[in-house]
Scaffold this motif. Structure first.
Motif, PDB file in Angstrom:
ATOM      1  N   THR A   1      38.522  51.575  38.417  1.00 13.23           N
ATOM      2  CA  THR A   1      37.704  50.951  39.442  1.00 13.23           C
ATOM      3  C   THR A   1      37.538  51.920  40.602  1.00 13.23           C
ATOM      4  N   MET A   2      36.635  51.554  41.535  1.00 10.96           N
ATOM      5  CA  MET A   2      36.360  52.405  42.696  1.00 10.96           C
ATOM      6  C   MET A   2      36.905  51.747  43.955  1.00 10.96           C
ATOM      7  N   THR A   3      37.714  52.494  44.711  1.00  9.75           N
ATOM      8  CA  THR A   3      38.237  51.950  45.952  1.00  9.75           C
ATOM      9  C   THR A   3      37.952  52.912  47.097  1.00  9.75           C
ATOM     10  N   TYR A   4      38.389  52.529  48.305  1.00  8.83           N
ATOM     11  CA  TYR A   4      38.127  53.352  49.500  1.00  8.83           C
ATOM     12  C   TYR A   4      39.320  53.269  50.446  1.00  8.83           C
ATOM     13  N   LEU A   5      39.506  54.345  51.194  1.00  9.23           N
ATOM     14  CA  LEU A   5      40.598  54.482  52.164  1.00  9.23           C
ATOM     15  C   LEU A   5      40.751  53.281  53.110  1.00  9.23           C
ATOM     16  N   GLY A   6      39.615  52.617  53.375  1.00  6.47           N
ATOM     17  CA  GLY A   6      39.628  51.457  54.266  1.00  6.47           C
ATOM     18  C   GLY A   6      40.442  50.289  53.731  1.00  6.47           C
ATOM     19  N   GLY A   7      40.925  50.383  52.495  1.00  8.61           N
ATOM     20  CA  GLY A   7      41.841  49.377  51.954  1.00  8.61           C
ATOM     21  C   GLY A   7      43.296  49.730  52.209  1.00  8.61           C
ATOM     22  N   GLU A   8      43.536  50.973  52.666  1.00  4.89           N
ATOM     23  CA  GLU A   8      44.910  51.420  52.951  1.00  4.89           C
ATOM     24  C   GLU A   8      45.172  51.450  54.448  1.00  4.89           C
ATOM     25  N   ARG A   9      44.134  51.781  55.215  1.00  3.47           N
ATOM     26  CA  ARG A   9      44.249  51.747  56.677  1.00  3.47           C
ATOM     27  C   ARG A   9      42.964  51.219  57.310  1.00  3.47           C
ATOM     28  N   VAL A  10      43.088  50.916  58.579  1.00  2.00           N
ATOM     29  CA  VAL A  10      41.933  50.344  59.282  1.00  2.00           C
ATOM     30  C   VAL A  10      40.893  51.432  59.527  1.00  2.00           C
ATOM     31  N   VAL A  11      39.686  51.208  59.007  1.00  2.00           N
ATOM     32  CA  VAL A  11      38.565  52.135  59.199  1.00  2.00           C
ATOM     33  C   VAL A  11      37.448  51.340  59.884  1.00  2.00           C
ATOM     34  N   GLU A  12      36.943  51.851  60.986  1.00  2.00           N
ATOM     35  CA  GLU A  12      35.930  51.146  61.782  1.00  2.00           C
ATOM     36  C   GLU A  12      34.780  50.637  60.907  1.00  2.00           C
ATOM     37  N   ASN A  13      34.418  49.404  61.114  1.00  2.00           N
ATOM     38  CA  ASN A  13      33.286  48.737  60.442  1.00  2.00           C
ATOM     39  C   ASN A  13      33.527  48.333  58.977  1.00  2.00           C
ATOM     40  N   TYR A  14      34.547  48.880  58.339  1.00  2.00           N
ATOM     41  CA  TYR A  14      34.745  48.552  56.917  1.00  2.00           C
ATOM     42  C   TYR A  14      35.222  47.097  56.780  1.00  2.00           C
ATOM     43  N   ASN A  15      35.978  46.654  57.765  1.00  2.00           N
ATOM     44  CA  ASN A  15      36.291  45.232  57.963  1.00  2.00           C
ATOM     45  C   ASN A  15      36.621  44.450  56.686  1.00  2.00           C
ATOM     46  N   VAL A  16      35.800  43.468  56.333  1.00  2.00           N
ATOM     47  CA  VAL A  16      36.104  42.568  55.212  1.00  2.00           C
ATOM     48  C   VAL A  16      36.227  43.342  53.901  1.00  2.00           C
ATOM     49  N   MET A  17      35.488  44.464  53.773  1.00  2.00           N
ATOM     50  CA  MET A  17      35.595  45.254  52.546  1.00  2.00           C
ATOM     51  C   MET A  17      36.965  45.928  52.450  1.00  2.00           C
ATOM     52  N   GLY A  18      37.551  46.257  53.610  1.00  2.00           N
ATOM     53  CA  GLY A  18      38.884  46.873  53.611  1.00  2.00           C
ATOM     54  C   GLY A  18      39.908  45.920  53.014  1.00  2.00           C
ATOM     55  N   VAL A  19      39.791  44.645  53.382  1.00  2.00           N
ATOM     56  CA  VAL A  19      40.719  43.642  52.864  1.00  2.00           C
ATOM     57  C   VAL A  19      40.460  43.429  51.369  1.00  2.00           C
ATOM     58  N   SER A  20      39.187  43.481  50.971  1.00  2.00           N
ATOM     59  CA  SER A  20      38.865  43.355  49.538  1.00  2.00           C
ATOM     60  C   SER A  20      39.383  44.559  48.750  1.00  2.00           C
ATOM     61  N   LYS A  21      39.310  45.752  49.331  1.00  2.00           N
ATOM     62  CA  LYS A  21      39.807  46.936  48.611  1.00  2.00           C
ATOM     63  C   LYS A  21      41.339  46.909  48.514  1.00  2.00           C
ATOM     64  N   ALA A  22      42.017  46.397  49.547  1.00  2.00           N
ATOM     65  CA  ALA A  22      43.480  46.262  49.470  1.00  2.00           C
ATOM     66  C   ALA A  22      43.819  45.323  48.310  1.00  2.00           C
ATOM     67  N   SER A  23      43.036  44.248  48.202  1.00  2.00           N
ATOM     68  CA  SER A  23      43.228  43.285  47.122  1.00  2.00           C
ATOM     69  C   SER A  23      42.914  43.933  45.765  1.00  2.00           C
ATOM     70  N   LEU A  24      41.852  44.701  45.730  1.00  2.00           N
ATOM     71  CA  LEU A  24      41.477  45.398  44.494  1.00  2.00           C
ATOM     72  C   LEU A  24      42.573  46.389  44.066  1.00  2.00           C
ATOM     73  N   ASP A  25      43.146  47.088  45.033  1.00  2.00           N
ATOM     74  CA  ASP A  25      44.186  48.075  44.714  1.00  2.00           C
ATOM     75  C   ASP A  25      45.392  47.400  44.048  1.00  2.00           C
ATOM     76  N   MET A  26      45.813  46.257  44.590  1.00  2.00           N
ATOM     77  CA  MET A  26      46.964  45.556  43.987  1.00  2.00           C
ATOM     78  C   MET A  26      46.570  44.910  42.666  1.00  2.00           C
ATOM     79  N   THR A  27      45.324  44.423  42.603  1.00  2.00           N
ATOM     80  CA  THR A  27      44.818  43.867  41.341  1.00  2.00           C
ATOM     81  C   THR A  27      44.932  44.920  40.248  1.00  2.00           C
ATOM     82  N   MET A  28      44.514  46.129  40.573  1.00  2.00           N
ATOM     83  CA  MET A  28      44.571  47.247  39.623  1.00  2.00           C
ATOM     84  C   MET A  28      46.013  47.467  39.137  1.00  2.00           C
ATOM     85  N   ARG A  29      46.978  47.413  40.068  1.00  2.00           N
ATOM     86  CA  ARG A  29      48.380  47.671  39.679  1.00  2.00           C
ATOM     87  C   ARG A  29      48.937  46.535  38.808  1.00  2.00           C
TER      88      ARG A  29
END
Ligand code: NDP
Ligand code: N5H
Length: 257
Positions: free
Chosen positions: A145-173
């Motif tokens: 899958t494709m993820t982004y740094l904004g799921g590991e730390r706070v990145v300006e404007n990434y907002n709700v997608m950051g929380v979704s990527k954090a969820s995606l990262d754990m889903t992957m594991r």
């Protein structure tokens, strides 16, 4: 070649146009000898995806509509793929969505519906798709899958997608843990910023790219081709000892403090 993908079939989800990361992945897998199966969210994207695939040397690609918010559509897609090709060897999940208004301002203003929509399309879809795809991976397989740094730390404007990527990262594991015993590996690529249709009109992309040019160890943004070649590595047996991992293809940006 020892790590050729000849004789193997891969599902690629999320080609919208030639700038899509999924298209970079498709080209790399194709160049390594793979047969490709494309899925797109709605009929609207069938023609452009077929046209793009028409530029490939091989002419045995297959095409299916699959809206990942719809469990029945996912089941139908994979049962059709099973009928048409039998076995698949991997799947690239390159899908995400959040409402545009949730990708600016403060995260605290995210609505319940916006939060759940983003989680549904960007994270849960990997669970639903993997459950169906695994049935076709009878010779083992590789899901990415494709993820982004904004799921590991706070990145300006990434907002709700950051929380979704954090969820995606754990889903992957968690999926990697479930599917390892079936010989199926599950990994993610964390890409640096790339100008794609999704990235259009969100934030100030020019200044985001400028920061990469000035600060990333490699001093240049990454390309769809660079991500594609890492996807090829993850799909091939070269990566046979790797599962549950996030590979950063980001010119090294993530190591900076
Ligand atoms: P694209 O806009 O090219 O691709 C996004 C894809 O998501 C589209 O093909 C779209 O399908 C698909 N999609 C959205 N909703 C659904 C749905 N309900 N069902 C099925 N498919 C859906 O952008 P990218 O190539 O940039 O994005 C691919 C992935 O890479 C995303 O997960 C993104 O978060 C990630 N990523 C992107 C980065 C970047 O800088 N561009 C950086 C790091 C990660 P359709 O076109 O058929 O509507
Ligand atoms: C910090 C940033 C910049 C700000 C945030 C961008 C987040 C983008 C991700 C999501 C997926 C974009 C999105 O959902 C856009 C939609 O609201 C509108 N677009 C569409 O509907 C188009 C037509 C379709 C094809 O798009 C989708 N997704 O279906 C992050 C950037 C530096 C990096 C980045 C751009 C990351 C990422 O995850 O894509």
């Amino acid at each position: 070649m020892k790590f050729s993908l000849e004789g193997r079939t891969y599902v690629v989800m999320g080609v919208a146009n030639k700038r899509s990361i999924a298209w970079g992945i498709s080209k790399s897998l194709h160049d390594a000898g793979a047969r490709l199966i494309f899925t797109y969210a709605s009929e609207r994207f069938e023609k452009p995806v077929r046209e793009l695939a028409g530029t490939l040397e091989r002419d045995d690609s297959l095409f299916y509509e699959c809206d990942v918010t719809d469990d029945e559509a996912i089941k139908k897609t994979f049962s059709e793929i099973k009928e048409d090709v039998g076995v698949i060897h991997g799947l690239a999940h390159c899908i995400a969505f959040a409402n545009r208004e949730d990708l600016k301002g403060e995260f605290i203003d995210t609505s319940r519906d916006g939060f759940l929509l983003s989680q549904n399309i960007s994270a849960y879809s990997l669970v639903a798709v993997s459950r169906e795809a695994k049935e076709l991976m009878t010779e083992g397989g590789s899901i990415m899958t494709m993820t982004y740094l904004g799921g590991e730390r706070v990145v300006e404007n990434y907002n709700v997608m950051g929380v979704s990527k954090a969820s995606l990262d754990m889903t992957m594991r968690y999926l990697a843990n479930d599917l390892g015993k079936e010989g199926i590996r599950v990994n993610a690529i964390s890409a640096g910023p790339i100008r794609t249709l999704s990235a259009k009109g969100v934030g100030d992309f020019n200044s985001i790219l400028k920061t990469i040019e000035e600060r990333a160890p490699l001093r240049k943004p990454v390309t769809q081709e660079e991500v594609g070649d890492t996807a090829y590595f993850l799909m091939s047996d070269l990566s046979r000892g790797i599962t549950g991992e996030i590979l950063h293809v980001d010119s090294g940006y993530n190591i900076l403090g």
